[in-house]
Scaffold this active site. Structure first.
Site, PDB file in Angstrom:
ATOM      1  N   LYS A  51       4.363  -2.728  -2.163  1.00 18.29           N
ATOM      2  CA  LYS A  51       4.422  -2.909  -3.621  1.00 18.29           C
ATOM      3  C   LYS A  51       5.420  -4.015  -3.964  1.00 18.29           C
ATOM      4  CE  LYS A  51       3.006   1.799  -4.287  1.00 18.29           C
ATOM      5  NZ  LYS A  51       3.378   3.206  -4.261  1.00 18.29           N
ATOM      6  N   GLN A  95       7.637   7.417  -6.334  1.00 11.57           N
ATOM      7  CA  GLN A  95       6.864   7.480  -5.094  1.00 11.57           C
ATOM      8  C   GLN A  95       6.777   8.932  -4.622  1.00 11.57           C
ATOM      9  OE1 GLN A  95       5.363   4.705  -3.431  1.00 11.57           O
ATOM     10  NE2 GLN A  95       4.405   6.399  -2.344  1.00 11.57           N
ATOM     11  N   ASP A 118       1.342   4.437 -12.805  1.00 10.17           N
ATOM     12  CA  ASP A 118       0.618   5.196 -11.784  1.00 10.17           C
ATOM     13  C   ASP A 118      -0.384   6.176 -12.420  1.00 10.17           C
ATOM     14  OD1 ASP A 118       0.514   5.062  -9.077  1.00 10.17           O
ATOM     15  OD2 ASP A 118       2.214   6.376  -8.674  1.00 10.17           O
TER      16      ASP A 118
END
Ligand code: NAD
Length: 284
Positions: A51, A95, A118
């Site tokens: 990322k 994450q 996300d």
């Protein structure tokens, strides 16, 4: 049979995004992405690295917040609050997985829906279910992009999703439903799985078991999308027994080089979308 080149498609998506980021920067608007990582899970470190790399290539600023695995829930929430409030941050990602003593649902809920690139805040999940504009979580979003780029028509098709996780299976199913597919969601308690998968025009495997989907489970001419990433000493394998399944399919994604690169590219797309929305009166 077409082997879908997710790597090449992801590159095209990133190239288009680079132009958008350049245009934003010319107007003095700088996208800035914050990633929170709790602990030192090996796979997570790899994902975070890719990322970071994608952000650097596109000119998206990147900030990594690495937290000790013993952190308390309140501390994590305070960190999220701070990122929500900061004007320079235009996208936030927590994450997963995070350690068991922390409540990931509470954390996802705390991320501002406007910065939730996300797509895991329940408000954004709800919008997806209602087929409203939102941040679609990146793996299903990447698969939709594959369908679009390869001219794979979902409308009226019989789509079977194996896996019902909040990260892949469920949002994927909603995306397919929103595109007018007839969906069946299978999981570990599903009976007669093979009978169901053999009826699939589109089969999505998101299980996490190496070569779980075998040729006898696949209909002739099906589109097979392999989300699985199974790391072994011999390398990375998908959930689909690619070599034996591919000849039966019309389209198939390989692992690696299929869905994985698309996930990161669509994350970048969501960051750009969030940046634009936060800088316009027409917020999401
Ligand atoms: P998960 O463990 O949360 O969910 C797995 C799902 O598989 C569950 O819903 C479970 O019910 C189902 N399942 C397990 N055994 C089954 C069986 N015998 N029959 C039918 N269903 C069964 O995993 P996840 O987070 O959804 O991820 C799935 C896979 O996708 C993993 O390999 C993960 O690494 C990979 N993944 C890849 C990407 C990407 O970008 N390519 C993104 C996210 C996840």
């Amino acid at each position: 049979m077409v082997v879908i080149d997710g790597k090449a498609l992801a590159k095209t998506v990133r190239e288009d995004l680079k132009e958008e980021v350049d245009e934003l920067r010319e107007k003095g608007i700088v996208p800035k992405f914050a990633v929170i990582l709790v602990g030192d899970d090996k796979a997570s470190l790899t994902y975070v690295k890719s990322k970071n790399k994608a952000c650097r290539e596109l000119g998206i600023e990147y900030e990594e917040i690495i937290l000790d695995s013993n952190i308390e829930m309140q501390e994590l929430l305070d960190i999220i609050d701070n990122l929500n409030e900061r004007k320079d941050i235009t996208g936030i990602l927590l994450q997963s997985p995070i350690p068991d003593h922390l409540d990931i649902n509470k954390a996802f809920k705390r991320i501002s829906p406007e910065k939730d690139v996300d797509g895991f805040n329940p408000a954004n999940v709800g919008k997806l279910c209602l087929n409203q504009d939102t941040f679609i979580s990146c793996t299903p979003y990447g698969i939709l992009k594959i369908f679009e780029a390869y001219g794979i028509d979902v409308d009226g098709k019989n789509a079977v999703v194996i896996g019902r996780s909040n990260i892949v299976g469920k949002p994927m199913s909603m995306c397919l439903l929103n595109k007018n597919a007839t969906i069946t969601i299978c999981h570990s308690k599903t009976k007669n799985l093979k009978e169901i998968t053999k009826e699939a025009d589109i089969l999505i495997a998101a299980i996490g078991k190496k070569h779980f989907v075998t040729a006898d489970m696949v209909k002739e001419g099906a589109v097979v999308i392999d989300v699985g990433i199974n790391r072994t000493d011999e390398g990375i394998f998908g959930d689909v027994d690619f070599d034996n399944v591919k000849e039966k399919t019309s389209f198939i994604t390989p692992v690696p080089g299929g869905v994985g690169p698309m996930t990161v590219a669509m994350l970048m797309k969501n960051i750009v979308k969030a940046t634009k929305a936060l800088n316009s009166s027409d917020n999401l």
